[in-house]
Design an enzyme around this catalytic site. Sequence first.
Site, mmCIF file in Angstrom:
data_model
loop_
_atom_site.group_PDB
_atom_site.id
_atom_site.type_symbol
_atom_site.label_atom_id
_atom_site.label_comp_id
_atom_site.label_asym_id
_atom_site.label_seq_id
_atom_site.Cartn_x
_atom_site.Cartn_y
_atom_site.Cartn_z
ATOM 1 N N GLU A 165 2.751 0.136 -10.955
ATOM 2 C CA GLU A 165 4.476 0.259 -10.234
ATOM 3 C C GLU A 165 5.249 1.109 -11.484
ATOM 4 O O GLU A 165 6.796 0.951 -12.182
ATOM 5 C CB GLU A 165 4.667 -0.763 -10.273
ATOM 6 N N GLY A 166 4.267 2.985 -11.417
ATOM 7 C CA GLY A 166 5.758 3.199 -12.226
ATOM 8 C C GLY A 166 4.905 3.065 -13.768
ATOM 9 O O GLY A 166 5.147 2.779 -14.803
ATOM 10 N N ILE B 159 -5.393 -0.447 -3.982
ATOM 11 C CA ILE B 159 -4.317 -1.863 -3.738
ATOM 12 C C ILE B 159 -4.767 -2.629 -4.414
ATOM 13 O O ILE B 159 -5.700 -3.455 -3.423
ATOM 14 C CB ILE B 159 -4.525 -1.099 -2.313
ATOM 15 N N ALA C 57 0.966 -1.400 0.306
ATOM 16 C CA ALA C 57 -0.424 -0.197 0.211
ATOM 17 C C ALA C 57 1.031 1.357 0.225
ATOM 18 O O ALA C 57 1.218 2.127 0.924
ATOM 19 C CB ALA C 57 -0.975 0.167 0.746
ATOM 20 N N GLN D 270 -7.605 -6.525 -33.639
ATOM 21 C CA GLN D 270 -7.446 -6.182 -35.258
ATOM 22 C C GLN D 270 -7.312 -7.825 -35.625
ATOM 23 O O GLN D 270 -8.210 -7.609 -37.176
ATOM 24 C CB GLN D 270 -5.957 -5.450 -36.207
ATOM 25 N N GLY E 293 0.764 9.275 -6.596
ATOM 26 C CA GLY E 293 0.154 8.497 -7.641
ATOM 27 C C GLY E 293 1.877 8.198 -8.136
ATOM 28 O O GLY E 293 3.023 7.813 -7.514
ATOM 29 N N SER E 294 2.683 8.844 -8.569
ATOM 30 C CA SER E 294 3.790 9.139 -9.595
ATOM 31 C C SER E 294 4.459 9.263 -8.380
ATOM 32 O O SER E 294 6.033 9.435 -8.674
ATOM 33 C CB SER E 294 4.005 9.385 -10.812
ATOM 34 N N ASP F 252 11.683 -1.983 -8.251
ATOM 35 C CA ASP F 252 12.517 -1.948 -9.085
ATOM 36 C C ASP F 252 12.412 -4.066 -9.616
ATOM 37 O O ASP F 252 12.703 -4.097 -11.036
ATOM 38 C CB ASP F 252 13.813 -2.486 -8.072
HETATM 39 C C1 LIG Z 1 -4.883 -2.419 -11.626
HETATM 40 C C2 LIG Z 1 -3.768 -1.282 -11.026
HETATM 41 C C3 LIG Z 1 -3.520 -2.052 -9.298
HETATM 42 C C4 LIG Z 1 -3.053 -1.599 -9.028
HETATM 43 N N1 LIG Z 1 -2.693 -1.945 -7.289
HETATM 44 C C5 LIG Z 1 -1.478 -0.873 -6.548
HETATM 45 C C6 LIG Z 1 -0.994 -1.686 -5.624
HETATM 46 O O1 LIG Z 1 -1.408 -2.790 -5.387
HETATM 47 N N2 LIG Z 1 -0.388 -0.822 -4.733
HETATM 48 C C7 LIG Z 1 -0.088 0.647 -5.048
HETATM 49 O O2 LIG Z 1 0.281 1.560 -3.819
HETATM 50 N N3 LIG Z 1 -0.321 1.433 -5.975
HETATM 51 C C8 LIG Z 1 -0.833 0.044 -7.085
HETATM 52 N N4 LIG Z 1 -1.241 0.751 -8.104
HETATM 53 C C9 LIG Z 1 -1.510 2.139 -8.230
HETATM 54 C C10 LIG Z 1 -0.692 2.605 -9.594
HETATM 55 O O3 LIG Z 1 1.334 2.281 -8.668
HETATM 56 C C11 LIG Z 1 -0.433 4.201 -9.541
HETATM 57 O O4 LIG Z 1 -1.676 4.319 -10.299
HETATM 58 C C12 LIG Z 1 0.453 4.368 -10.717
HETATM 59 O O5 LIG Z 1 1.851 4.789 -10.070
HETATM 60 C C13 LIG Z 1 0.024 6.235 -11.162
HETATM 61 O O6 LIG Z 1 -0.076 6.753 -10.238
HETATM 62 P P1 LIG Z 1 -1.749 7.972 -10.512
HETATM 63 O O7 LIG Z 1 -2.536 6.693 -10.731
HETATM 64 O O8 LIG Z 1 -1.519 8.221 -8.904
HETATM 65 O O9 LIG Z 1 -1.405 8.718 -11.703
HETATM 66 P P2 LIG Z 1 -0.953 10.106 -11.662
HETATM 67 O O10 LIG Z 1 0.583 9.916 -10.463
HETATM 68 O O11 LIG Z 1 -1.567 10.781 -11.543
HETATM 69 O O12 LIG Z 1 -0.311 10.261 -13.407
HETATM 70 C C14 LIG Z 1 -1.467 10.864 -14.305
HETATM 71 C C15 LIG Z 1 -0.373 10.990 -15.317
HETATM 72 O O13 LIG Z 1 0.603 12.211 -15.306
HETATM 73 C C16 LIG Z 1 2.121 11.430 -15.974
HETATM 74 N N5 LIG Z 1 3.227 12.194 -14.844
HETATM 75 C C17 LIG Z 1 3.249 11.777 -13.254
HETATM 76 N N6 LIG Z 1 4.002 13.297 -13.231
HETATM 77 C C18 LIG Z 1 4.680 12.906 -14.549
HETATM 78 C C19 LIG Z 1 5.731 13.389 -14.616
HETATM 79 N N7 LIG Z 1 6.996 13.945 -13.567
HETATM 80 N N8 LIG Z 1 6.540 13.470 -15.811
HETATM 81 C C20 LIG Z 1 5.475 12.733 -17.222
HETATM 82 N N9 LIG Z 1 4.425 13.135 -16.304
HETATM 83 C C21 LIG Z 1 4.155 12.636 -15.316
HETATM 84 C C22 LIG Z 1 1.071 9.600 -15.580
HETATM 85 O O14 LIG Z 1 2.745 9.456 -16.501
HETATM 86 C C23 LIG Z 1 -0.357 9.750 -16.480
HETATM 87 O O15 LIG Z 1 -0.053 9.433 -17.627
HETATM 88 C C24 LIG Z 1 -2.756 0.426 -9.121
HETATM 89 C C25 LIG Z 1 -3.379 0.661 -10.072
HETATM 90 C C26 LIG Z 1 -3.866 0.201 -11.028
HETATM 91 C C27 LIG Z 1 -4.290 -0.041 -12.220
#
Ligand SMILES: Cc1cc2nc3c(=O)[nH]c(=O)nc-3n(C[C@H](O)[C@H](O)[C@H](O)COP(=O)(O)OP(=O)(O)OC[C@H]3O[C@@H](n4cnc5c(N)ncnc54)[C@H](O)[C@@H]3O)c2cc1C
Length: 382
Positions: free
Chosen positions: A365-366, A156, A123, A338, A130-131, A242
Amino acid sequence: MNPFVGGTERDLAQAVAAWSASLTERIPAAEKDGMIPRDVVAELGRLGVLGICIPEDDGGLGGSAVAFALVLEELAAAWPSLAVAVAVNSGIVAGSIVRSGSPEQRKRWLPRLMDGSGLGAFALTEPTSGSDAAALRATAVQDAKGWRLDGRKQFITNARYAPLAIVFARVGKLDESHRTAGITAFAVPLDAPGVSVGPPEQKLGLKASDTSALSLDDALVGPDAVLGEVGGGFALAMWALDGGRINIAAQSVGIARRALELARTYAKERKQFGRPIADFEGLRFSIAKAESNLAAARLLTLRAAWLRDRGKPSTREASMAKLFASEMAQRATHAAVQIFGGNGYMRDYAVERYARDGRATTIYEGTSEIQRIVIARSLIAA
Ligand SMILES: Cc1cc2nc3c(=O)[nH]c(=O)nc-3n(C[C@H](O)[C@H](O)[C@H](O)COP(=O)(O)OP(=O)(O)OC[C@H]3O[C@@H](n4cnc5c(N)ncnc54)[C@H](O)[C@@H]3O)c2cc1C
């Protein structure tokens, strides 16, 4: 003899492939229910698959990152939702405990991540981080009874199955000049007071993989819940990711491989203009290109896993593998749909599920953008 124990990495992967192929008929109902059936998780435990990367001294198979990548490719080829659940449990969750857990934490949690009674959760993500994971807001405050956690985690994986979640929370105030300071990993039992799991998210794909929110409202965990050092959580999360990125790359390879296998079979059977559509050069070129990229993605994945197994630097290679393999999987699954034409758009054919499931690989995971940042940072000193 249990085919899951004692053979080569390839034997292990083949045993997993044969077993997971037996699940095919159960997939539609499970995807509708939004859960991997508990008996399937139990069977994964019984076979030893959940303990692949856990050292033999801790009761696991003591397998390598290469072995795990090969197994995840097979699981993803059979059922991507299952591969995600296993990757999180046995990769980033068990891996974090093996790396940073005390002997007591290893003894308490690793058997429960291996026996098929549940699947662990990781978590990190929050509604506002997120990112930018270092911006997390969850807090941890120590008192006489242990640690009190507050915050909300979202998206999560496995939360509804989990005996425990590794929760990342900040001890002390956010220091903008050193944003990762204070971030700490906690092994949180999901039955601890103040911990609750939200309803499952409704997703585009990976429908049998549970994705739920986790709330911590003055959640109380013992003084022994800290995983590693106070303040060491961000480094642990990045180390785990990683490895996780190699595992997502392997999933991407499995997803693309099966979608292309389905497309090849269909192309040989489907006739238009009096011939199998596989005879048409336009279609053959599409398959040749997709299969070449698939092979390249597998090699990048195995290279990163091989480096990690040897304790060599692998952050850049893991990001390259994830970036290339996940984007390859987008193109491959779209090409496969397709080739199926209108049938590819219909639920009657599994190929549409691979396209939907594969979509998440460039996000979790990024994202691809974050992988590019990691790769560029490692190549071009700031
Ligand atoms: C099916 C699923 C399962 C998941 N499971 C887990 C889990 O078990 N545990 C957990 O902790 N998380 C989990 N996640 C969360 C996942 O890791 C995040 O969704 C992901 O890291 C992106 O974060 P965000 O959704 O907040 O997008 P954001 O960070 O809001 O990003 C939105 C957009 O902006 C872009 N962006 C952001 N910053 C930059 C930058 N500096 N330069 C260029 N572009 C940028 C991103 O690439 C993206 O396109 C899960 C997600 C999904 C969809």
